[in-house]
Structure formats: C-alpha cells, structure tokens
Design a protein around this motif. Structure first.
Motif, PDB file in Angstrom:
ATOM      1  N   LEU A   1     -91.451 -82.904  -4.037  1.00 10.42           N
ATOM      2  CA  LEU A   1     -90.763 -81.779  -4.696  1.00 10.42           C
ATOM      3  C   LEU A   1     -90.317 -80.749  -3.654  1.00 10.42           C
TER       4      LEU A   1
ATOM      5  N   GLY B   1     -92.081 -71.796 -21.336  1.00  8.61           N
ATOM      6  CA  GLY B   1     -92.517 -73.138 -20.974  1.00  8.61           C
ATOM      7  C   GLY B   1     -92.936 -73.964 -22.166  1.00  8.61           C
TER       8      GLY B   1
ATOM      9  N   ASN C   1     -89.623 -63.274 -14.651  1.00 13.54           N
ATOM     10  CA  ASN C   1     -88.273 -63.812 -14.668  1.00 13.54           C
ATOM     11  C   ASN C   1     -88.180 -64.947 -13.636  1.00 13.54           C
TER      12      ASN C   1
ATOM     13  N   SER D   1     -89.482 -80.015 -17.755  1.00 15.42           N
ATOM     14  CA  SER D   1     -89.401 -80.403 -16.339  1.00 15.42           C
ATOM     15  C   SER D   1     -89.178 -79.123 -15.539  1.00 15.42           C
TER      16      SER D   1
ATOM     17  N   GLU E   1     -96.588 -73.127 -18.495  1.00 12.06           N
ATOM     18  CA  GLU E   1     -95.411 -73.820 -17.975  1.00 12.06           C
ATOM     19  C   GLU E   1     -95.483 -75.310 -18.341  1.00 12.06           C
ATOM     20  N   MET E   2     -96.196 -76.121 -17.569  1.00 14.24           N
ATOM     21  CA  MET E   2     -96.221 -77.558 -17.860  1.00 14.24           C
ATOM     22  C   MET E   2     -97.579 -78.056 -18.362  1.00 14.24           C
TER      23      MET E   2
ATOM     24  N   PRO F   1     -96.683 -74.674 -11.098  1.00 19.38           N
ATOM     25  CA  PRO F   1     -96.127 -74.775 -12.446  1.00 19.38           C
ATOM     26  C   PRO F   1     -96.641 -75.973 -13.244  1.00 19.38           C
TER      27      PRO F   1
ATOM     28  N   HIS G   1     -85.416 -74.072 -14.060  1.00 19.34           N
ATOM     29  CA  HIS G   1     -84.568 -73.943 -12.864  1.00 19.34           C
ATOM     30  C   HIS G   1     -83.319 -74.806 -13.059  1.00 19.34           C
TER      31      HIS G   1
HETATM   32  C1  HEC Z   1     -91.636 -72.505 -17.679  1.00 24.01           C
HETATM   33  C2  HEC Z   1     -90.642 -72.232 -16.659  1.00 24.01           C
HETATM   34  C3  HEC Z   1     -90.849 -72.838 -15.289  1.00 24.01           C
HETATM   35  C4  HEC Z   1     -91.053 -74.158 -14.958  1.00 24.01           C
HETATM   36  C5  HEC Z   1     -91.217 -75.336 -15.895  1.00 24.01           C
HETATM   37  C6  HEC Z   1     -91.073 -74.205 -13.520  1.00 24.01           C
HETATM   38  N1  HEC Z   1     -90.879 -72.952 -12.998  1.00 24.01           N
HETATM   39 FE1  HEC Z   1     -90.714 -72.506 -11.029  1.00 24.01          FE
HETATM   40  N2  HEC Z   1     -90.789 -70.534 -11.491  1.00 24.01           N
HETATM   41  C7  HEC Z   1     -90.816 -70.010 -12.761  1.00 24.01           C
HETATM   42  C8  HEC Z   1     -91.090 -68.574 -12.689  1.00 24.01           C
HETATM   43  C9  HEC Z   1     -91.217 -67.622 -13.862  1.00 24.01           C
HETATM   44  C10 HEC Z   1     -91.247 -68.270 -11.330  1.00 24.01           C
HETATM   45  C11 HEC Z   1     -91.599 -66.915 -10.722  1.00 24.01           C
HETATM   46  C12 HEC Z   1     -93.111 -66.837 -10.771  1.00 24.01           C
HETATM   47  C13 HEC Z   1     -93.726 -65.680 -10.021  1.00 24.01           C
HETATM   48  O1  HEC Z   1     -93.075 -65.087  -9.189  1.00 24.01           O
HETATM   49  O2  HEC Z   1     -94.890 -65.385 -10.295  1.00 24.01           O
HETATM   50  C14 HEC Z   1     -91.029 -69.527 -10.601  1.00 24.01           C
HETATM   51  C15 HEC Z   1     -91.064 -69.623  -9.228  1.00 24.01           C
HETATM   52  C16 HEC Z   1     -90.810 -70.797  -8.528  1.00 24.01           C
HETATM   53  C17 HEC Z   1     -90.669 -70.876  -7.083  1.00 24.01           C
HETATM   54  C18 HEC Z   1     -90.775 -69.716  -6.103  1.00 24.01           C
HETATM   55  C19 HEC Z   1     -89.422 -69.131  -5.810  1.00 24.01           C
HETATM   56  C20 HEC Z   1     -89.490 -67.863  -4.998  1.00 24.01           C
HETATM   57  O3  HEC Z   1     -88.427 -67.272  -4.746  1.00 24.01           O
HETATM   58  O4  HEC Z   1     -90.577 -67.407  -4.605  1.00 24.01           O
HETATM   59  C21 HEC Z   1     -90.434 -72.197  -6.785  1.00 24.01           C
HETATM   60  C22 HEC Z   1     -90.201 -72.790  -5.405  1.00 24.01           C
HETATM   61  C23 HEC Z   1     -90.462 -72.930  -8.049  1.00 24.01           C
HETATM   62  N3  HEC Z   1     -90.669 -72.045  -9.077  1.00 24.01           N
HETATM   63  C24 HEC Z   1     -90.344 -74.309  -8.158  1.00 24.01           C
HETATM   64  C25 HEC Z   1     -90.661 -74.999  -9.334  1.00 24.01           C
HETATM   65  C26 HEC Z   1     -90.920 -76.436  -9.400  1.00 24.01           C
HETATM   66  C27 HEC Z   1     -90.865 -77.401  -8.225  1.00 24.01           C
HETATM   67  C28 HEC Z   1     -91.189 -76.724 -10.705  1.00 24.01           C
HETATM   68  C29 HEC Z   1     -91.591 -78.064 -11.300  1.00 24.01           C
HETATM   69  C30 HEC Z   1     -92.779 -78.677 -10.769  1.00 24.01           C
HETATM   70  C31 HEC Z   1     -91.097 -75.467 -11.440  1.00 24.01           C
HETATM   71  N4  HEC Z   1     -90.793 -74.447 -10.573  1.00 24.01           N
HETATM   72  C32 HEC Z   1     -91.277 -75.366 -12.807  1.00 24.01           C
HETATM   73  C33 HEC Z   1     -90.624 -70.711 -13.935  1.00 24.01           C
HETATM   74  C34 HEC Z   1     -90.767 -72.085 -14.046  1.00 24.01           C
END
Ligand code: HEC
Ligand code: HEC
Length: 356
Positions: A197, A114, A123, A94, A158-159, A152, A99
């Motif tokens: 979301l 993931g 990160n 999820s 990731e998912m 994601p 997060h």
């Molecule tokens: C496998 C791990 C993983 C999952 C599952 C995941 N995330 Fe993330 N998320 C990350 C990573 C790594 C980044 C940074 C990516 C980048 O900067 O390229 C990120 C970045 C983000 C950001 C941007 C934050 C910023 O400061 O710019 C948001 C908002 C976010 N995720 C929401 C979600 C939501 C909503 C979901 C579910 C639908 C989700 N994430 C699922 C790993 C994950």
C-alpha cells in the motif's frame, strides 16, 4: 535488485552455453524451464521490474525506504489492495471509499464516514505527493506510509478488521498469493499489506497543474487574476511562510486560530503538551479546489470561507501563530487568491490511468 538480475542472467547463460548446439531449441527451452522452476523457486519469485518515479521539475527526490524500493509488482499489488473492500470487516469499504481519485484521493465530506456509516473525527486529506511527507495524520502521529497503512484497516470506524483476519482472507485468494510471492517473496501478511500500500501511494505524484506549467515557462497557463493571486500568496501575504515549497507546506504544526476552544486538540493529542493544542500539520494546497470542505474538521465549507477566516485573523488562542493576523483584503484580492488556489488543480493527476 540488480544482484538478483545478474544471478538470473548467470543461471540462464550458463545453461545456454552448455546446451546450445546439442539439442533442438524447443528442447532447450523445455530443459531451461524445468531447471529454472525445479532449482530456483525463490529466485523466480523475486524477479521484478524496478519502477522509476517520475519526479516533476522543481521537486526534490522522495525518500524511499531501502527495504521497500519501488517495483511495478509491488505497486500493482498495492493498487489492487487500495481499491479492494476485502480489507474491511463486511467487505464494503476500501481505501478508495474515502480517498477518491477524482477528488485528488480525498473526498467531499466534512468528516470521514467508514464502515456501517460510522463517522470518524477528521476530514480526509488528499494523498497527492504523500511520498514527500515526513510523517502522517493531522497531528503527525505516524512516521511512515508503511506504518500508516495498517491504521485505517484496524480502525473501528473505518475498516474495522484485524490485520490477521485481512491477511487470512488474502491467503485464500490465488491472485493475492501469487502477487505477494512475486512482490515480497512471502505469503500475504501484515508486512506485505503495509509495504505494498505504501509503494502504491508513493507513485501518486501531482506536479502538472496550470501553476506548474506557468513556473516551467508557459506564460499562458495562468489568468491575470491567478497571477495577481499568486503574487499576493507568495509576496504580499504570509501564506507561503507556511504553505511553502513545491508541495505548499513545510509540514510544521500550526494553530490558525480556527477556534477559541478546540474539541480536537490536534498535535497535543500526541504530545500532551498544552502548547500544541489546536496545532495541525500544515496541509498541502495542491488540488485544494477539489476537496471542500476544509480544515481538520471540515468546518469551512468553501475556499471563500477559508479566505474569510484568514482575512478576519481568526479567533484568539494562546497558541495561534503570530503569522495569522487580520488582513483587510478587498473582495477582489480574496477572489484573486481563490483563482490562484484553483490553478493548483492538476487534471493529469486526477485522470491518470496508472492510478486506477
Ligand atoms: C473511512 C474513511 C477512510 C478510509 C477507509 C481510509 N482512510 Fe486514509 N484517512 C482518512 C482520514 C479521516 C484521515 C486523516 C486522519 C487523521 O489525520 O487523523 C486519513 C489519513 C490518511 C493518510 C495520511 C495523509 C496525511 O496527509 O497525513 C494516508 C497516507 C491514508 N489515509 C491512507 C489510507 C489507506 C492506505 C487506506 C486503506 C488501507 C485508507 N487511508 C483508508 C479516512 C480514511
Ligand atoms: C501559520 C501558518 C499558516 C499560514 C500563514 C497560512 N496557513 Fe493556511 N493552513 C495552515 C494550517 C495549519 C492549516 C490547517 C488547519 C486545520 O486543519 O485546522 C491551513 C489550512 C489552509 C487551507 C485549507 C486546506 C485544507 O485542505 O483544508 C487553505 C485553503 C489555506 N490554508 C490557505 C492559506 C492562505 C491563502 C493563506 C494566506 C492568506 C494561508 N493559508 C496562510 C497554516 C497556515
């Protein structure tokens, strides 16, 4: 919203005016119920409770899109989705897998992991105060929380599921159908998933750390070390030129001289501009003590190592900010700065029952 309410009130009071005095009250209720469900199914589906975001002192008001104003029903739906692994292909991951609420909605891995243990390449950032971010991802490639949310879900590390498949799953679930109808007046689909979301993430507000309490007048909220660190951070050093404002970032993209050669080119991945190589969105420092390791690739294991990086002035790079220079800090000054960064940990935020 208010339009819907007043319409609803009118239907309601017209019916009462016509019927009161002629029928016993249980019959009145019965007729009202029939009249309402028979004639106005769509309006019934849209009755929602507006949610007013508590904005801490010193914060600006966040921009909330007109077509996705906050309501309890939208937030509730977004929250359920945020914690539900149904949005991943094998139903194991999820949003909250990466997060975590206890980690200010980040985690403690260098690089995210993931579906089926697949490694990402960055990160995980904290989601505290994302309502105020003007764009998302470390290179700024996503313009809104609404557009970000589907990233994601479809990302293969990731998912790893198509949005169509994820939505189809939700349309097989009575709860999701009902919640989606109330929140957005439609069946679960990409529109509903991305907006709900986003709505949930906008309520993740962190503004009650000891530092905040101190700035609101509680002289005892910070230790002497933390106060010394705060003065270094804001006055003697250049930290707050970049990590500025209530969210400790001006959201610009900067190269901090982490490397001579950046494997992840950061902002240049988006712009293809060589002047953007190694530039990353300046991260907020709120709750930073909870989220080691640090930097876009999780390469610095602790706040001590981040301070060593800044103290040394970093590597030589053509794009390195002129603000990053060797600092010659004493061991005491470095530990004061770390104490100050620790004062940005907000226990109310990570324990907020509304978020879980
Ligand atoms: C496998 C791990 C993983 C999952 C599952 C995941 N995330 Fe993330 N998320 C990350 C990573 C790594 C980044 C940074 C990516 C980048 O900067 O390229 C990120 C970045 C983000 C950001 C941007 C934050 C910023 O400061 O710019 C948001 C908002 C976010 N995720 C929401 C979600 C939501 C909503 C979901 C579910 C639908 C989700 N994430 C699922 C790993 C994950
Ligand atoms: C030129 C702008 C700039 C200045 C000045 C600056 N920073 Fe940063 N800081 C950044 C950027 C950009 C990153 C993210 C770099 C990356 O991801 O590779 C960062 C990352 C960090 C991180 C890690 C955050 C995380 O979640 O990974 C900490 C802690 C930090 N800075 C503290 C400080 C302190 C303390 C100072 C003053 C000594 C300072 N910064 C000065 C731009 C700056």
């Amino acid at each position: 919203m208010s339009k819907i309410y007043s319409k609803f009130d009118k239907i309601y009071s017209n019916n009462i005016a016509k019927t009161v005095g002629f029928y016993p009250s249980f019959l009145l209720l019965f007729i009202l119920a029939i009249a309402f469900t028979a004639c106005r199914p769509d309006e019934a589906a849209q009755i929602q409770t507006p949610y007013s975001l508590q904005v801490p002192d010193g914060f600006t008001s966040p921009l909330i899109p007109d077509d996705n104003q906050l309501t309890f029903e939208r937030i509730e739906l977004g929250k359920k989705l945020f914690y539900d692994p149904v949005l991943s292909r094998d139903s194991t991951i999820s949003c909250a897998t990466c997060h975590l609420p206890s980690k200010a909605f980040a985690d403690n891995l260098p690089i995210s992991v993931g579906i089926q243990e697949r490694e990402g390449f960055r990160n995980v950032p904290s989601l505290a105060n994302v309502a105020w971010h003007p764009y998302f991802f470390r290179e700024g490639g996503s313009p809104s929380l609404e557009t970000q949310a589907l990233g994601p879900i479809v990302d293969e590390v990731e998912m790893d599921i198509t949005v169509a498949e994820a939505a189809a799953r939700l349309r097989n679930d009575e709860d999701y159908i009902k919640m989606s109808k109330i929140a957005y007046d439609r069946q679960p689909n990409a529109y509903v998933i991305s907006r709900s979301l986003a709505a949930f993430q906008r309520i993740l507000v962190s503004g009650n750390s000891p530092y905040d309490q101190y700035t609101r007048g509680n002289q005892n909220a910070l230790t002497t070390e933390q106060i010394r660190g705060k003065d270094l951070f804001f006055n003697q050093l250049q930290c707050a030129t970049c990590h500025t404002g209530f969210n400790f970032t001006n959201y610009n993209f900067e190269n901090t001289g982490l490397y001579e050669n950046y494997e992840d080119e950061g902002r240049a991945r988006l712009t293809a501009d060589p002047n953007d190589i190694g530039k990353f969105k300046i991260p907020s420092l709120r709750n930073v003590a909870l989220t080691p390791p640090y930097m876009h690739d999780g390469s610095l294991p602790s706040l001590e190592s981040v301070l060593e990086h800044y103290n040394s002035g970093g590597s030589t790079h053509a794009n390195k900010s002129l603000l990053i220079q060797a600092l010659n800090l004493t061991a005491q000054q470095q530990s004061d700065l770390i104490s100050f960064l620790e004062s940005l940990t907000d226990e109310t935020f990570i324990n907020n029952p509304e978020y879980q």
